[in-house]
Design a protein around this motif. Structure first.
Motif, PDB file in Angstrom:
ATOM      1  N   GLN A 105       0.807  -1.216   0.000  1.00 40.20           N
ATOM      2  CA  GLN A 105       0.000   0.000   0.000  1.00 40.20           C
ATOM      3  C   GLN A 105       0.842   1.268   0.000  1.00 40.20           C
ATOM      4  OE1 GLN A 105      -2.528   0.701   3.421  1.00 40.20           O
ATOM      5  NE2 GLN A 105      -4.022   1.797   2.159  1.00 40.20           N
ATOM      6  N   GLU A 106       1.815   1.371   0.895  1.00 44.00           N
ATOM      7  CA  GLU A 106       2.615   2.593   0.993  1.00 44.00           C
ATOM      8  C   GLU A 106       3.359   2.888  -0.307  1.00 44.00           C
ATOM      9  OE1 GLU A 106       6.391   4.190   3.560  1.00 44.00           O
ATOM     10  OE2 GLU A 106       4.900   2.978   4.608  1.00 44.00           O
ATOM     11  N   ARG A 107       3.990   1.871  -0.868  1.00 44.90           N
ATOM     12  CA  ARG A 107       4.731   2.058  -2.126  1.00 44.90           C
ATOM     13  C   ARG A 107       3.782   2.429  -3.268  1.00 44.90           C
ATOM     14  NH1 ARG A 107       7.327  -2.442  -5.511  1.00 44.90           N
ATOM     15  NH2 ARG A 107       8.412  -1.263  -7.096  1.00 44.90           N
ATOM     16  N   ALA A 108       2.634   1.770  -3.329  1.00 43.86           N
ATOM     17  CA  ALA A 108       1.660   2.053  -4.383  1.00 43.86           C
ATOM     18  C   ALA A 108       1.133   3.480  -4.267  1.00 43.86           C
ATOM     19  CB  ALA A 108       0.507   1.055  -4.310  1.00 43.86           C
ATOM     20  N   ILE A 109       0.868   3.941  -3.056  1.00 41.29           N
ATOM     21  CA  ILE A 109       0.382   5.305  -2.856  1.00 41.29           C
ATOM     22  C   ILE A 109       1.407   6.312  -3.366  1.00 41.29           C
ATOM     23  CG2 ILE A 109      -0.127   7.038  -1.079  1.00 41.29           C
ATOM     24  CD1 ILE A 109      -1.572   4.787   0.472  1.00 41.29           C
ATOM     25  N   GLN A 110       2.688   6.079  -3.082  1.00 42.33           N
ATOM     26  CA  GLN A 110       3.738   6.984  -3.553  1.00 42.33           C
ATOM     27  C   GLN A 110       3.800   7.006  -5.074  1.00 42.33           C
ATOM     28  OE1 GLN A 110       7.208   5.432  -1.624  1.00 42.33           O
ATOM     29  NE2 GLN A 110       6.780   6.442   0.322  1.00 42.33           N
ATOM     30  N   LEU A 111       3.794   5.827  -5.694  1.00 42.92           N
ATOM     31  CA  LEU A 111       3.857   5.746  -7.157  1.00 42.92           C
ATOM     32  C   LEU A 111       2.649   6.415  -7.808  1.00 42.92           C
ATOM     33  CD1 LEU A 111       5.053   2.052  -7.522  1.00 42.92           C
ATOM     34  CD2 LEU A 111       6.343   4.069  -8.225  1.00 42.92           C
ATOM     35  N   LEU A 112       1.474   6.132  -7.286  1.00 41.20           N
ATOM     36  CA  LEU A 112       0.252   6.682  -7.871  1.00 41.20           C
ATOM     37  C   LEU A 112       0.130   8.186  -7.636  1.00 41.20           C
ATOM     38  CD1 LEU A 112      -2.214   3.783  -7.078  1.00 41.20           C
ATOM     39  CD2 LEU A 112      -1.104   4.317  -9.248  1.00 41.20           C
ATOM     40  N   SER A 113       0.645   8.664  -6.540  1.00 37.04           N
ATOM     41  CA  SER A 113       0.635  10.098  -6.281  1.00 37.04           C
ATOM     42  C   SER A 113       1.489  10.827  -7.319  1.00 37.04           C
ATOM     43  CB  SER A 113       1.160  10.371  -4.872  1.00 37.04           C
ATOM     44  OG  SER A 113       1.231  11.754  -4.639  1.00 37.04           O
ATOM     45  N   ARG A 114       2.677  10.279  -7.603  1.00 37.53           N
ATOM     46  CA  ARG A 114       3.542  10.874  -8.631  1.00 37.53           C
ATOM     47  C   ARG A 114       2.870  10.814 -10.004  1.00 37.53           C
ATOM     48  NH1 ARG A 114       8.643   7.716  -8.123  1.00 37.53           N
ATOM     49  NH2 ARG A 114       8.053   7.090  -6.064  1.00 37.53           N
ATOM     50  N   GLU A 115       2.248   9.678 -10.307  1.00 33.78           N
ATOM     51  CA  GLU A 115       1.578   9.517 -11.604  1.00 33.78           C
ATOM     52  C   GLU A 115       0.416  10.490 -11.729  1.00 33.78           C
ATOM     53  OE1 GLU A 115       0.880   7.700 -15.403  1.00 33.78           O
ATOM     54  OE2 GLU A 115       2.613   7.882 -14.084  1.00 33.78           O
ATOM     55  N   LYS A 116      -0.340  10.676 -10.653  1.00 34.42           N
ATOM     56  CA  LYS A 116      -1.469  11.612 -10.684  1.00 34.42           C
ATOM     57  C   LYS A 116      -0.971  13.030 -10.930  1.00 34.42           C
ATOM     58  CE  LYS A 116      -5.625  12.988  -8.176  1.00 34.42           C
ATOM     59  NZ  LYS A 116      -6.038  13.769  -9.268  1.00 34.42           N
ATOM     60  N   SER A 117       0.132  13.412 -10.306  1.00 33.51           N
ATOM     61  CA  SER A 117       0.707  14.742 -10.529  1.00 33.51           C
ATOM     62  C   SER A 117       1.098  14.926 -11.985  1.00 33.51           C
ATOM     63  CB  SER A 117       1.931  14.962  -9.642  1.00 33.51           C
ATOM     64  OG  SER A 117       1.567  14.942  -8.292  1.00 33.51           O
ATOM     65  N   THR A 118       1.703  13.895 -12.561  1.00 29.52           N
ATOM     66  CA  THR A 118       2.095  13.939 -13.969  1.00 29.52           C
ATOM     67  C   THR A 118       0.875  14.049 -14.863  1.00 29.52           C
ATOM     68  OG1 THR A 118       4.059  12.605 -13.496  1.00 29.52           O
ATOM     69  CG2 THR A 118       3.339  12.699 -15.795  1.00 29.52           C
ATOM     70  N   LEU A 119      -0.156  13.253 -14.596  1.00 32.31           N
ATOM     71  CA  LEU A 119      -1.376  13.297 -15.396  1.00 32.31           C
ATOM     72  C   LEU A 119      -2.073  14.653 -15.273  1.00 32.31           C
ATOM     73  CD1 LEU A 119      -2.876   9.754 -14.737  1.00 32.31           C
ATOM     74  CD2 LEU A 119      -1.825  10.586 -16.842  1.00 32.31           C
ATOM     75  N   ASP A 120      -2.105  15.218 -14.068  1.00 31.12           N
ATOM     76  CA  ASP A 120      -2.727  16.524 -13.871  1.00 31.12           C
ATOM     77  C   ASP A 120      -1.987  17.605 -14.654  1.00 31.12           C
ATOM     78  OD1 ASP A 120      -4.638  15.404 -12.252  1.00 31.12           O
ATOM     79  OD2 ASP A 120      -3.718  16.080 -10.363  1.00 31.12           O
ATOM     80  N   ALA A 121      -0.656  17.576 -14.628  1.00 35.18           N
ATOM     81  CA  ALA A 121       0.135  18.559 -15.361  1.00 35.18           C
ATOM     82  C   ALA A 121      -0.097  18.411 -16.861  1.00 35.18           C
ATOM     83  CB  ALA A 121       1.613  18.400 -15.029  1.00 35.18           C
ATOM     84  N   THR A 122      -0.130  17.184 -17.329  1.00 37.09           N
ATOM     85  CA  THR A 122      -0.366  16.920 -18.745  1.00 37.09           C
ATOM     86  C   THR A 122      -1.767  17.364 -19.141  1.00 37.09           C
ATOM     87  OG1 THR A 122       1.108  15.024 -18.602  1.00 37.09           O
ATOM     88  CG2 THR A 122      -0.323  15.111 -20.510  1.00 37.09           C
ATOM     89  N   SER A 123      -2.716  17.143 -18.273  1.00 36.79           N
ATOM     90  CA  SER A 123      -4.102  17.543 -18.541  1.00 36.79           C
ATOM     91  C   SER A 123      -4.216  19.047 -18.684  1.00 36.79           C
ATOM     92  CB  SER A 123      -5.005  17.042 -17.415  1.00 36.79           C
ATOM     93  OG  SER A 123      -6.304  17.537 -17.559  1.00 36.79           O
ATOM     94  N   ASP A 124      -3.557  19.787 -17.805  1.00 40.24           N
ATOM     95  CA  ASP A 124      -3.589  21.249 -17.882  1.00 40.24           C
ATOM     96  C   ASP A 124      -2.962  21.737 -19.181  1.00 40.24           C
ATOM     97  OD1 ASP A 124      -4.796  21.297 -15.409  1.00 40.24           O
ATOM     98  OD2 ASP A 124      -2.950  21.790 -14.302  1.00 40.24           O
ATOM     99  N   GLU A 125      -1.830  21.143 -19.568  1.00 38.40           N
ATOM    100  CA  GLU A 125      -1.160  21.514 -20.809  1.00 38.40           C
ATOM    101  C   GLU A 125      -2.044  21.206 -22.017  1.00 38.40           C
ATOM    102  OE1 GLU A 125       2.615  19.532 -20.921  1.00 38.40           O
ATOM    103  OE2 GLU A 125       3.284  20.474 -19.064  1.00 38.40           O
TER     104      GLU A 125
END
Length: 147
Positions: A105-125
């Motif tokens: 769980q802890e590792r997955a949360i970290q990975l998914l948090s980074r991925e969500k940030s990347t997706l959000d930035a890409t979405s805004d662009e």
């Protein structure tokens, strides 16, 4: 017994390679545990917990693919809301739950948090690029009724 690190299939000790995953050498149970890969007979005993949610099935698929690439067992499921929410919003399945084994769980949360940030930035662009393209198209279009 020997096991395939890729698919988890179990083989007799004399077998050298997985029949389903050509090229994958087989390993012993201890090696599987060291890599946090559950043995076939142990898979049903894992407790899965929520690592993240996704607002749409494409994001859920992206999250699942990321976790699978990191060899984290994962599944996603659509989550239904109550009847009142369905009536007021019209959404039958507004979000998806990404589930992983408790120990990941802890590792997955970290990975998914980074991925969500990347997706959000890409979405805004992407939204900004679409707006700019629309403005350019409107500016270059001839006025209505003009030939």
């Amino acid at each position: 017994m020997k096991y395939c690190m890729q698919c988890g299939s179990e083989y007799q000790d004399g077998v050298k390679e997985c029949a389903d995953c050509p090229g994958n050498a087989l390993v012993d149970a201890e090696t599987m545990r060291q890599h946090h890969v559950a043995l076939t007979r142990e898979q049903d005993t894992q407790k899965f917990v929520r690592a993240a949610t996704a607002e749409d099935p494409l994001t859920a698929d992206d999250f699942v693919a990321l976790l699978e690439k990191e060899r984290i067992p994962v599944f996603s499921r659509p989550r239904r809301t109550g009847t009142v929410d369905v009536l007021t919003t019209g959404a039958l399945e507004p979000w998806w739950v990404i589930m992983v084994p408790e120990e990941f769980q802890e590792r997955a949360i970290q990975l998914l948090s980074r991925e969500k940030s990347t997706l959000d930035a890409t979405s805004d662009e992407a939204a900004l690029a679409a707006e700019e393209e629309e403005l350019e198209t409107e500016a270059s279009a001839s006025p209505p009724g003009a030939l």
